[in-house]
Write an enzyme that holds these catalytic residues in place. Sequence first.
Site, PDB file in Angstrom:
ATOM      1  CG  HIS A  29     -40.119  30.912 -39.780  1.00  0.00           C
ATOM      2  ND1 HIS A  29     -40.754  30.495 -38.639  1.00  0.00           N
ATOM      3  CD2 HIS A  29     -40.809  30.355 -40.813  1.00  0.00           C
ATOM      4  CE1 HIS A  29     -41.764  29.717 -38.956  1.00  0.00           C
ATOM      5  NE2 HIS A  29     -41.832  29.630 -40.279  1.00  0.00           N
ATOM      6  CD  GLU A  30     -40.249  30.977 -44.715  1.00  0.00           C
ATOM      7  OE1 GLU A  30     -40.114  29.877 -45.291  1.00  0.00           O
ATOM      8  OE2 GLU A  30     -41.313  31.326 -44.160  1.00  0.00           O
ATOM      9  CG  HIS A  33     -39.702  26.199 -43.034  1.00  0.00           C
ATOM     10  ND1 HIS A  33     -40.186  25.305 -42.121  1.00  0.00           N
ATOM     11  CD2 HIS A  33     -40.482  27.320 -42.927  1.00  0.00           C
ATOM     12  CE1 HIS A  33     -41.219  25.853 -41.470  1.00  0.00           C
ATOM     13  NE2 HIS A  33     -41.401  27.080 -41.932  1.00  0.00           N
TER      14      HIS A  33
END
Length: 443
Positions: A29-30, A33
């Site tokens: 997920h990170e 980003h």
Amino acid sequence: MMDLIAQTAGTLWTLLAFVTALAVIVTVHEYGHYIVGRWSGIRAEVFSVGFGPRLFARRDRRGTVWQVAAVPLGGYVRFMGDDNVASAGPGRAVDPALRRQTLQGAPLWARFATLLAGPVFNFVLSILVFAGFAVVQGLPVDEVRVGAISEAPPAITNELQPGDRIVALGGQPVATWRDIGALTPDLPVAAQQDWGVERDGRTLTVTGPDPMPARIGGVAPRSAAAAAGMRAGDVVLAIDGEPVTRFTQMREAVEAAQGAPLALSLWRPGVGDVAVTLTPKLSDLPAQGGGFEQRWLIGVTGGESFFTPQTRSAGPLEALSLGAGQTWGIITSSLTGMWAMISGQIGTCNLGGAISIAESTGQAASAGGANFLWWIAVLSAAIGFLNLLPIPVLDGGHLMFYTYEALRGRPPSDKALNLLTAIGMAAVLSLMIFGLTNDLFCP
């Protein structure tokens, strides 16, 4: 003493599995980003797996510190100018020449893409894992052909052989796998049936297992079956002393018990006879005509008979399509379940918290590496969906603010942002506490 040691070992295993799954999902997920932010010209100062004190770290040539922190319950990317790890608020002051490299100073499209990338990467992880299963396991060939033969209880005769083309069941013609499912309800309830097959150029009638035996295909985490130690591949021989030969009989016996404890006699491959006792749970399930209905369940799904279909390799696009369909199914079921709780169609005890997720993850890991990987994919899709909810402090909340800015031509005021962020944080914490309370007090 031995029970205490076993319980402690089980708890540690559950925690290890949960932390591992969370680390994989959060890192993906990170990274979404981070990488989309980098492509968009936004500089990341810190990429952290975990929170709290830094255990070890290194700085790359772009100036980003990659670190592992002491509390392995999440992670974050801190972009240049961020006030906090949630990238919330107006941000701190930076050199005007570097403002374009901050999240707050980047163009709207770059901010939107960077925040959206986290949930999207979670979905991509799920799609790739599900697609990988399709490639490894293969898909049934168009012809109704037998693949591998599975071990069966000694009382069941299975004269089917790998490569047999099934042409009849119980004297009725078979052309597709669906035909077998359609014919099964009309067959006499028995452990064995007559199968017509083509083998070596001859048409034969052989004795084989019932198409829908009481064989367990999967065990749901945190279910009565999981608590009793049931496993995929188990065959239910009897319930409360009454013989069982077909999966539908087991379903009827569970429903008839109305929540009373059941004594199951099982046969387990490589082990033999096993006895377990469990208590069905009342669960909310989607009804065929829409809405929901309550049914007593023990938390198992039916497995295939004691043979598998002959398979073919799945092509890349076909596998990705299947993976996308399964991921979309998780998203839609999450949305449907959430709305059903809000509208009162199902009970709020269906919302689990950290304890139930951890226990489910531990049970998935105990069932084997493939089950654990599958569960990670399920969790990844669910977490991606939850992060898109329009709640401040979540990615969906940021995207909501950016949408407002796109429509109005200016962002919300700092006062409004701070107020909404505080409300969003309170909502998330309340939801976490509510889920934890359900874990502790719901049946």
